[in-house]
Design an enzyme around this catalytic site. Structure first.
Site, PDB file in Angstrom:
ATOM      1  N   TYR A   1       3.852 -10.077  15.500  1.00 31.37           N
ATOM      2  CA  TYR A   1       4.194  -8.832  14.566  1.00 31.37           C
ATOM      3  C   TYR A   1       4.749  -7.755  15.448  1.00 31.37           C
ATOM      4  CZ  TYR A   1       2.956  -5.000  11.517  1.00 31.37           C
ATOM      5  OH  TYR A   1       2.970  -3.813  10.830  1.00 31.37           O
TER       6      TYR A   1
ATOM      7  N   TRP B   1      -2.719   1.784  11.630  1.00 29.48           N
ATOM      8  CA  TRP B   1      -4.372   1.817  10.680  1.00 29.48           C
ATOM      9  C   TRP B   1      -4.311   2.363   9.174  1.00 29.48           C
ATOM     10  CZ3 TRP B   1      -9.240   2.642  14.284  1.00 29.48           C
ATOM     11  CH2 TRP B   1      -9.127   2.116  15.388  1.00 29.48           C
TER      12      TRP B   1
ATOM     13  N   ILE C   1      14.345  -8.411   1.007  1.00 29.04           N
ATOM     14  CA  ILE C   1      15.024  -7.791   2.084  1.00 29.04           C
ATOM     15  C   ILE C   1      15.443  -8.707   3.022  1.00 29.04           C
ATOM     16  CG2 ILE C   1      14.021  -5.479   2.082  1.00 29.04           C
ATOM     17  CD1 ILE C   1      12.374  -6.329   4.654  1.00 29.04           C
TER      18      ILE C   1
ATOM     19  N   TYR D   1       6.517  -8.092   6.821  1.00 23.94           N
ATOM     20  CA  TYR D   1       5.445  -9.244   6.900  1.00 23.94           C
ATOM     21  C   TYR D   1       4.603  -8.670   7.749  1.00 23.94           C
ATOM     22  CZ  TYR D   1       3.631 -13.878   7.859  1.00 23.94           C
ATOM     23  OH  TYR D   1       2.914 -14.872   8.210  1.00 23.94           O
ATOM     24  N   THR D   2       3.275  -8.380   7.176  1.00 22.85           N
ATOM     25  CA  THR D   2       2.047  -7.517   7.459  1.00 22.85           C
ATOM     26  C   THR D   2       1.017  -8.511   7.968  1.00 22.85           C
ATOM     27  OG1 THR D   2       1.303  -6.849   5.554  1.00 22.85           O
ATOM     28  CG2 THR D   2       2.969  -5.291   6.827  1.00 22.85           C
TER      29      THR D   2
ATOM     30  N   LYS E   1       8.611  -6.187  14.394  1.00 21.48           N
ATOM     31  CA  LYS E   1       8.654  -4.727  14.235  1.00 21.48           C
ATOM     32  C   LYS E   1       9.633  -3.899  15.375  1.00 21.48           C
ATOM     33  CE  LYS E   1       7.123  -2.946  11.012  1.00 21.48           C
ATOM     34  NZ  LYS E   1       7.536  -2.798   9.549  1.00 21.48           N
TER      35      LYS E   1
ATOM     36  N   GLN F   1       0.760  -1.399   0.086  1.00 18.54           N
ATOM     37  CA  GLN F   1       0.004  -0.039   0.108  1.00 18.54           C
ATOM     38  C   GLN F   1       0.685   1.360  -0.030  1.00 18.54           C
ATOM     39  OE1 GLN F   1      -3.762  -0.058   2.499  1.00 18.54           O
ATOM     40  NE2 GLN F   1      -2.266  -1.031   3.949  1.00 18.54           N
TER      41      GLN F   1
HETATM   42  N1  LIG Z   1      -1.256  -1.617   7.057  1.00 21.76           N
HETATM   43  C1  LIG Z   1      -1.113  -1.067   8.469  1.00 21.76           C
HETATM   44  O1  LIG Z   1      -2.215  -0.886   8.920  1.00 21.76           O
HETATM   45  C2  LIG Z   1       0.191  -0.668   9.112  1.00 21.76           C
HETATM   46  C3  LIG Z   1       0.087  -0.089  10.293  1.00 21.76           C
HETATM   47  C4  LIG Z   1       1.286   0.307  10.878  1.00 21.76           C
HETATM   48  C5  LIG Z   1       2.397   0.167  10.316  1.00 21.76           C
HETATM   49  N2  LIG Z   1       2.426  -0.376   9.070  1.00 21.76           N
HETATM   50  C6  LIG Z   1       3.778  -0.748   8.387  1.00 21.76           C
HETATM   51  O2  LIG Z   1       3.746   0.127   7.468  1.00 21.76           O
HETATM   52  C7  LIG Z   1       4.725  -0.585   6.533  1.00 21.76           C
HETATM   53  C8  LIG Z   1       3.741  -0.395   4.957  1.00 21.76           C
HETATM   54  O3  LIG Z   1       2.776  -1.184   5.216  1.00 21.76           O
HETATM   55  P1  LIG Z   1       1.656  -1.467   4.213  1.00 21.76           P
HETATM   56  O4  LIG Z   1       0.276  -1.480   4.693  1.00 21.76           O
HETATM   57  O5  LIG Z   1       2.049  -0.730   2.865  1.00 21.76           O
HETATM   58  O6  LIG Z   1       2.219  -3.029   3.949  1.00 21.76           O
HETATM   59  P2  LIG Z   1       1.688  -3.912   2.749  1.00 21.76           P
HETATM   60  O7  LIG Z   1       0.598  -3.562   1.825  1.00 21.76           O
HETATM   61  O8  LIG Z   1       1.276  -5.465   3.502  1.00 21.76           O
HETATM   62  O9  LIG Z   1       2.875  -4.366   1.803  1.00 21.76           O
HETATM   63  C9  LIG Z   1       4.034  -4.905   2.148  1.00 21.76           C
HETATM   64  C10 LIG Z   1       4.983  -5.049   1.134  1.00 21.76           C
HETATM   65  O10 LIG Z   1       6.090  -5.713   1.658  1.00 21.76           O
HETATM   66  C11 LIG Z   1       6.390  -6.616   0.771  1.00 21.76           C
HETATM   67  N3  LIG Z   1       7.461  -7.547   1.403  1.00 21.76           N
HETATM   68  C12 LIG Z   1       7.308  -8.582   2.230  1.00 21.76           C
HETATM   69  N4  LIG Z   1       8.156  -9.300   2.517  1.00 21.76           N
HETATM   70  C13 LIG Z   1       9.206  -8.788   1.724  1.00 21.76           C
HETATM   71  C14 LIG Z   1      10.362  -9.082   1.522  1.00 21.76           C
HETATM   72  N5  LIG Z   1      11.102 -10.193   1.850  1.00 21.76           N
HETATM   73  N6  LIG Z   1      11.347  -8.380   0.541  1.00 21.76           N
HETATM   74  C15 LIG Z   1      10.733  -7.301  -0.064  1.00 21.76           C
HETATM   75  N7  LIG Z   1       9.347  -7.085  -0.024  1.00 21.76           N
HETATM   76  C16 LIG Z   1       8.640  -7.884   0.934  1.00 21.76           C
HETATM   77  C17 LIG Z   1       5.142  -7.385   0.350  1.00 21.76           C
HETATM   78  O11 LIG Z   1       5.636  -7.915  -1.068  1.00 21.76           O
HETATM   79  P3  LIG Z   1       4.588  -9.055  -1.759  1.00 21.76           P
HETATM   80  O12 LIG Z   1       3.305  -7.769  -2.430  1.00 21.76           O
HETATM   81  O13 LIG Z   1       5.323  -9.835  -2.678  1.00 21.76           O
HETATM   82  O14 LIG Z   1       3.746  -9.696  -0.620  1.00 21.76           O
HETATM   83  C18 LIG Z   1       4.142  -6.014   0.248  1.00 21.76           C
HETATM   84  O15 LIG Z   1       4.194  -5.481  -1.141  1.00 21.76           O
HETATM   85  C19 LIG Z   1       5.022  -1.919   6.772  1.00 21.76           C
HETATM   86  O16 LIG Z   1       6.383  -1.574   7.460  1.00 21.76           O
HETATM   87  C20 LIG Z   1       4.103  -1.926   8.069  1.00 21.76           C
HETATM   88  O17 LIG Z   1       4.557  -2.873   9.031  1.00 21.76           O
HETATM   89  C21 LIG Z   1       1.616  -0.759   8.390  1.00 21.76           C
END
Ligand SMILES: NC(=O)c1ccc[n+]([C@@H]2O[C@H](COP(=O)([O-])OP(=O)(O)OC[C@H]3O[C@@H](n4cnc5c(N)ncnc54)[C@H](OP(=O)(O)O)[C@@H]3O)[C@@H](O)[C@H]2O)c1
Length: 288
Positions: free
Chosen positions: A125, A151, A37, A61-62, A129, A12
């Site tokens: 998780y 969120w 990574i 890993y989310t 993190k 996202q």
């Molecule tokens: N979503 C939330 O509500 C939320 C809240 C707080 C913090 N965050 C943090 O915000 C950041 C962005 O979140 P997001 O919502 O954009 O997450 P997301 O939509 O789940 O995307 C995570 C991306 O990381 C990629 N990924 C996973 N393992 C990987 C690896 N080994 N090497 C390279 N890429 C890898 C995934 O690839 P694939 O597409 O191939 O699976 C996916 O494209 C993350 O650090 C998350 O922990 C998110």
């Protein structure tokens, strides 16, 4: 030109960053196939080839519930992956922004968590993190920014907004948890702040979400109102509040995900956008 390497291109936040490069920045956003990574070789090669000034690590890993039974995979991406990136950044003389989460806290403070509050993850998780945060700060010191958010949603991602829209279209009524609070955060505002943080060379630990507070129930009601008025539903769906105890999940969630944003707000001079306004803007993009 500031060269910025973005990991997690298909996520996202990765998609939003890649779509909105500000003037003066040359972005290279790589997906998992181009930069895994969890592979030290892959990280070393990508950083060595691109010689970025900044790395923004959105890859993670989310899958919060799955992580309870996939501890190794969660730590491989969220701690070891962040470590490899920090080590490569150090060798390249680059700075690193590690995106992190409110899940490093247990959500029992009774007020928004400040960046220097003690962490206490209550699920795998969150622990993984937190491991990433510690590594990055230890390796890079003041060349690292740990940016915690919560969120997160966008028009296209796998997120609460899109799960709700799907369920609201399928069902006549829905129950949503009312006793967990936080702030819905659009990737648009988060991307703006990440680029501003690069421009201001922000370091240390800071928090960012959109402005205001909601429960998941409030967020669902706000989504429903916009979906119904916007003609995305053929009939209204009744939303009923429930307690977390009525919706057990494999991974426990913090009851209070509010983050204190004051440190970053004052550095950037950006108060953030009210979450309902940010949601309006995302709805304007849905289906376009
Ligand atoms: N979503 C939330 O509500 C939320 C809240 C707080 C913090 N965050 C943090 O915000 C950041 C962005 O979140 P997001 O919502 O954009 O997450 P997301 O939509 O789940 O995307 C995570 C991306 O990381 C990629 N990924 C996973 N393992 C990987 C690896 N080994 N090497 C390279 N890429 C890898 C995934 O690839 P694939 O597409 O191939 O699976 C996916 O494209 C993350 O650090 C998350 O922990 C998110």
């Amino acid at each position: 030109m500031t060269r910025v390497l973005i990991t997690g291109r298909n996520g996202q936040l990765g998609q939003e960053l890649a779509a909105t490069p500000p003037a003066g920045m040359e972005l290279r956003a790589l997906d998992r196939a181009s930069l895994d990574i969890t592979s030290e070789t892959s990280v070393t090669e990508a950083v060595g080839a691109l010689r970025p000034d900044w790395i923004v690590n959105t890859a993670a890993y989310t899958a919060v519930d799955q992580a309870e039974q996939a501890r190794e995979q969660a730590f491989a991406a969220n701690q070891t992956g962040a470590t490899y990136l920090a080590q490569a950044a150090e060798r390249a003389g680059a700075r690193l922004i590690q995106i992190s989460t409110d899940y490093v806290f247990d959500g029992t403070l009774g007020r928004p968590a400040r960046p220097d509050d003690p962490t206490r993850p209550i699920n795998v998780y969150g622990a993984s993190k937190r491991g990433g945060e510690e590594s990055v700060l230890e390796i890079l010191g003041d060349r690292a920014l740990v940016l915690r958010t919560a969120w997160v949603y966008s028009a296209t991602g796998q997120n609460f907004l899109n799960s709700m829209l799907r369920l609201m279209a399928e069902r006549e009524s829905l129950t949503v948890v009312e006793d967990q609070i936080g702030t819905p955060t659009s990737t648009k505002g988060l991307a703006r702040v990440i680029f501003a943080a690069i421009q201001s060379e922000v370091h240390g630990i800071h928090h960012w979400t959109d402005a205001g507070v909601a429960s998941w129930f409030d967020f669902a009601v706000a989504i429903h109102a916009r979906a119904w008025l916007g003609g995305l539903l053929s009939r209204p769906c009744r939303i009923r509040p429930i307690a977390s105890s009525e919706y057990p999940t494999r991974a426990p969630r913090p009851p209070d995900s509010r983050l204190d944003k004051s440190s970053l707000r004052s550095i950037l001079g950006d108060p953030g956008e009210a979450w309902p306004d940010a949601l309006d803007q995302v709805f304007a993009r849905i289906g376009k």
